[in-house]
Design an enzyme around this catalytic site. Structure first.
Site, PDB file in Angstrom:
ATOM      1  N   GLY A  83     -17.375 -19.705  62.970  1.00 46.85           N
ATOM      2  CA  GLY A  83     -17.441 -19.123  61.652  1.00 46.85           C
ATOM      3  C   GLY A  83     -17.755 -20.344  60.858  1.00 46.85           C
ATOM      4  O   GLY A  83     -17.698 -20.078  59.658  1.00 46.85           O
ATOM      5  N   ASP A  85     -19.466 -23.143  58.806  1.00 43.91           N
ATOM      6  CA  ASP A  85     -20.685 -23.943  58.673  1.00 43.91           C
ATOM      7  C   ASP A  85     -20.754 -25.236  58.482  1.00 43.91           C
ATOM      8  O   ASP A  85     -21.617 -26.016  59.180  1.00 43.91           O
ATOM      9  CB  ASP A  85     -21.657 -23.369  57.524  1.00 43.91           C
ATOM     10  CG  ASP A  85     -21.767 -21.790  57.706  1.00 43.91           C
ATOM     11  OD1 ASP A  85     -22.024 -21.219  58.910  1.00 43.91           O
ATOM     12  OD2 ASP A  85     -22.061 -20.898  56.899  1.00 43.91           O
ATOM     13  N   HIS A 176     -31.000 -49.533  59.323  1.00 41.14           N
ATOM     14  CA  HIS A 176     -30.190 -48.264  59.664  1.00 41.14           C
ATOM     15  C   HIS A 176     -31.212 -47.395  60.276  1.00 41.14           C
ATOM     16  O   HIS A 176     -32.516 -47.608  60.079  1.00 41.14           O
ATOM     17  CB  HIS A 176     -29.499 -47.948  58.794  1.00 41.14           C
ATOM     18  CG  HIS A 176     -28.253 -46.582  59.229  1.00 41.14           C
ATOM     19  ND1 HIS A 176     -27.876 -46.730  60.388  1.00 41.14           N
ATOM     20  CD2 HIS A 176     -28.004 -45.639  58.570  1.00 41.14           C
ATOM     21  CE1 HIS A 176     -27.301 -45.434  60.625  1.00 41.14           C
ATOM     22  NE2 HIS A 176     -27.173 -44.935  59.548  1.00 41.14           N
ATOM     23  N   ASP A 230     -19.136 -50.771  60.152  1.00 41.90           N
ATOM     24  CA  ASP A 230     -19.375 -49.634  60.880  1.00 41.90           C
ATOM     25  C   ASP A 230     -19.168 -50.027  62.207  1.00 41.90           C
ATOM     26  O   ASP A 230     -19.426 -51.101  62.732  1.00 41.90           O
ATOM     27  CB  ASP A 230     -21.017 -49.468  60.728  1.00 41.90           C
ATOM     28  CG  ASP A 230     -21.600 -48.411  61.740  1.00 41.90           C
ATOM     29  OD1 ASP A 230     -20.712 -47.655  62.053  1.00 41.90           O
ATOM     30  OD2 ASP A 230     -22.743 -48.389  61.691  1.00 41.90           O
ATOM     31  N   HIS A 400     -35.254 -43.328  72.292  1.00 43.25           N
ATOM     32  CA  HIS A 400     -34.445 -43.414  71.365  1.00 43.25           C
ATOM     33  C   HIS A 400     -33.781 -44.681  71.268  1.00 43.25           C
ATOM     34  O   HIS A 400     -33.395 -45.336  72.275  1.00 43.25           O
ATOM     35  CB  HIS A 400     -33.426 -42.467  71.426  1.00 43.25           C
ATOM     36  CG  HIS A 400     -32.241 -42.449  70.333  1.00 43.25           C
ATOM     37  ND1 HIS A 400     -32.674 -42.004  69.094  1.00 43.25           N
ATOM     38  CD2 HIS A 400     -31.051 -42.854  70.332  1.00 43.25           C
ATOM     39  CE1 HIS A 400     -31.540 -42.258  68.319  1.00 43.25           C
ATOM     40  NE2 HIS A 400     -30.547 -42.637  69.104  1.00 43.25           N
ATOM     41  N   SER A 402     -30.376 -46.678  68.965  1.00 44.45           N
ATOM     42  CA  SER A 402     -29.343 -46.310  67.965  1.00 44.45           C
ATOM     43  C   SER A 402     -29.597 -46.829  66.500  1.00 44.45           C
ATOM     44  O   SER A 402     -30.553 -47.598  66.431  1.00 44.45           O
ATOM     45  CB  SER A 402     -28.008 -46.786  68.539  1.00 44.45           C
ATOM     46  OG  SER A 402     -27.211 -46.583  67.448  1.00 44.45           O
ATOM     47  N   GLY A 403     -29.256 -46.213  65.683  1.00 46.53           N
ATOM     48  CA  GLY A 403     -29.377 -46.684  64.232  1.00 46.53           C
ATOM     49  C   GLY A 403     -27.947 -47.575  64.105  1.00 46.53           C
ATOM     50  O   GLY A 403     -27.749 -48.083  62.790  1.00 46.53           O
ATOM     51  N   HIS A 404     -27.280 -47.837  64.988  1.00 52.16           N
ATOM     52  CA  HIS A 404     -26.013 -48.730  64.789  1.00 52.16           C
ATOM     53  C   HIS A 404     -26.133 -50.080  65.540  1.00 52.16           C
ATOM     54  O   HIS A 404     -26.786 -49.962  66.521  1.00 52.16           O
ATOM     55  CB  HIS A 404     -24.835 -47.866  65.006  1.00 52.16           C
ATOM     56  CG  HIS A 404     -24.687 -46.671  64.246  1.00 52.16           C
ATOM     57  ND1 HIS A 404     -24.042 -46.667  62.884  1.00 52.16           N
ATOM     58  CD2 HIS A 404     -25.196 -45.439  64.418  1.00 52.16           C
ATOM     59  CE1 HIS A 404     -24.117 -45.519  62.528  1.00 52.16           C
ATOM     60  NE2 HIS A 404     -24.675 -44.715  63.330  1.00 52.16           N
TER      61      HIS A 404
HETATM   62 ZN   LIG Z   1     -25.921 -43.167  58.744  1.00 41.35          ZN
END
Ligand SMILES: [Zn+2]
Length: 405
Positions: A83, A85, A176, A230, A400, A402-404
């Site tokens: 329940g 969101d 990124h 990060d 794919h 990663s953006g990291h």
């Molecule tokens: Zn991000």
């Protein structure tokens, strides 16, 4: 993309205070000669979200009477949060200190960095700073919440330095999985903190140039009190491949798809990925249709602001797909995380109004499941396969990166 930050340079022990927040003091620094003789005060950094978790990144910096925020993201609920969101950071401390907050700097336009902003601005209307694309994405969000006219949105560029009370914040270009991302050099009398934001080092980025390692080196020479980096994927040895690698995989796979219809699921905010899909589709004479509201939004904003170069005449309305043969079509869709309400999930469960999966569909899931989403993604893959579609995902090909870092 998700991340957790580490404060590797913190030498002082963490001082716990009441509630869920913890504060860390970053030592005492002697003032530079000729500067104020007053003893520098400790810099306080409070993590209101994003530390030891994936999502809702939000960090508060505090020096003397001045405070400012970095990012205001949301998190998506776990499967056991029935329940719910969306999940927001706890704003209580920020609300209590509303008159001391000088602004909020946004590192990039991912949901886990901007998604909570409309909810924050409803209780605290402070100036917002971000790059052109980030502000463009925020504008779309604020419009939905009826906040666009009351918000103070300020576009900054890499190299810009903004003053927020006793702090200055320098914007530094980083790579990124969304264009226009920033790292920050945060300075005050107490010293310099470098906040990398989400980043990877892409030596062959699709657009926008490589991360500004030179500037980071210069700042390092000046002396940095604390590096907040990060750390997503920090446990994986090696380095992350360039986004360009995925383009090469698309070339191979699109040819392999033969006469089949191609459906690619990806993050809507990965504009460089969408660009590569469109480029390969164009080179093979296929049209592109977009499915998913967030994807349509991001594509229109980024094309308008010049971050996406849509090949002439390639995009067709999703209602027109039945007028084209399967081998002349690529459908780009949201739902790469198997989100229950997303377009790809609806397709997989034969519940999408406009796209029906057939045995002549070649589905590429161009993303990796965010930790916790593995089950929902594999459920979607199973259902697609039951309908006879070929499904390709990360473990099989390099669809794919990663953006990291
Ligand atoms: Zn991000």
């Amino acid at each position: 993309m998700p991340k957790a930050k580490e404060t590797g340079a913190a030498s002082a022990p963490a001082k716990k205070t009441a509630g869920r927040r913890s504060y860390r003091s970053y030592g005492k620094i002697k003032p530079a000669p000729g500067k104020s003789k007053a003893e520098p005060k400790p810099i306080k950094v409070s993590f209101l979200g994003g530390l030891n978790e994936v999502g809702k990144n939000m960090t508060l910096f505090e020096y003397g009477e001045d405070m400012f925020l970095v990012d205001c993201g949301l998190a998506f609920p776990d499967q056991d949060m029935l329940g719910v969101d969306l999940v927001l950071p706890d704003f209580t401390y920020v609300e209590r200190n509303a008159d001391r907050i000088r602004g909020i700097v946004i590192t990039h336009g991912h949901e886990d960095h901007i998604g909570g902003l409309p909810y924050l601005l409803k209780v605290l209307n402070v100036p917002v700073y971000g790059t052109k694309l980030t502000i463009g994405l925020i504008q779309g969000k604020l419009r939905e919440h009826g906040l666009l006219n009351s918000a103070s949105l300020n576009v900054i560029n890499p190299g810009d330095v903004i003053t927020l009370g006793g702090f200055t914040v320098e914007a530094i270009h980083v790579n990124h999985s969304i264009p226009d991302a920033l790292g920050l050099a945060i300075r005050c009398e107490g010293g310099t903190i470098v906040h990398t934001g989400d980043f990877k080092i892409d030596t062959t980025p699709i657009d926008g140039g490589m991360m500004d390692l030179g500037r980071l080196a210069e700042i390092g020479q000046e002396g940095v009190l604390c590096l907040m980096s990060d750390s997503t994927n920090a446990e994986r040895p090696g380095f992350t491949e360039s986004e360009r690698k995925v383009g090469e995989s698309f070339e191979t796979l699109f040819r392999k798809a033969g006469n089949n219809r191609i459906i690619v699921a990806t993050f809507s905010s990965n504009i460089h990925r969408v660009q590569q899909i469109m480029n390969v589709a164009a080179s093979l004479g296929r049209k592109v249709a977009l499915v998913g509201r967030s994807l349509e939004n991001v594509v229109s904003i980024s094309a308008e602001l010049g971050y996406l170069n849509i090949p002439e005449g390639i995009v067709i309305d999703i209602n027109m797909i039945n007028r084209y043969p399967a081998d002349k079509l690529v459908i780009i869709t949201t739902g790469s995380q198997g989100e229950p309400m997303s377009a790809l999930t609806r397709m997989a469960f034969s519940d999408h109004r406009k796209v029906e999966i057939h045995p002549n569909d070649y589905v590429i899931i161009s993303a990796t499941p965010i930790p916790g989403n593995e089950k929902t993604v594999s459920r979607v893959v199973n259902e697609l396969m039951k309908l006879g579609a070929d499904v390709v995902y990360e473990k099989m090909y390099e669809v794919h990166v990663s953006g990291h870092a």
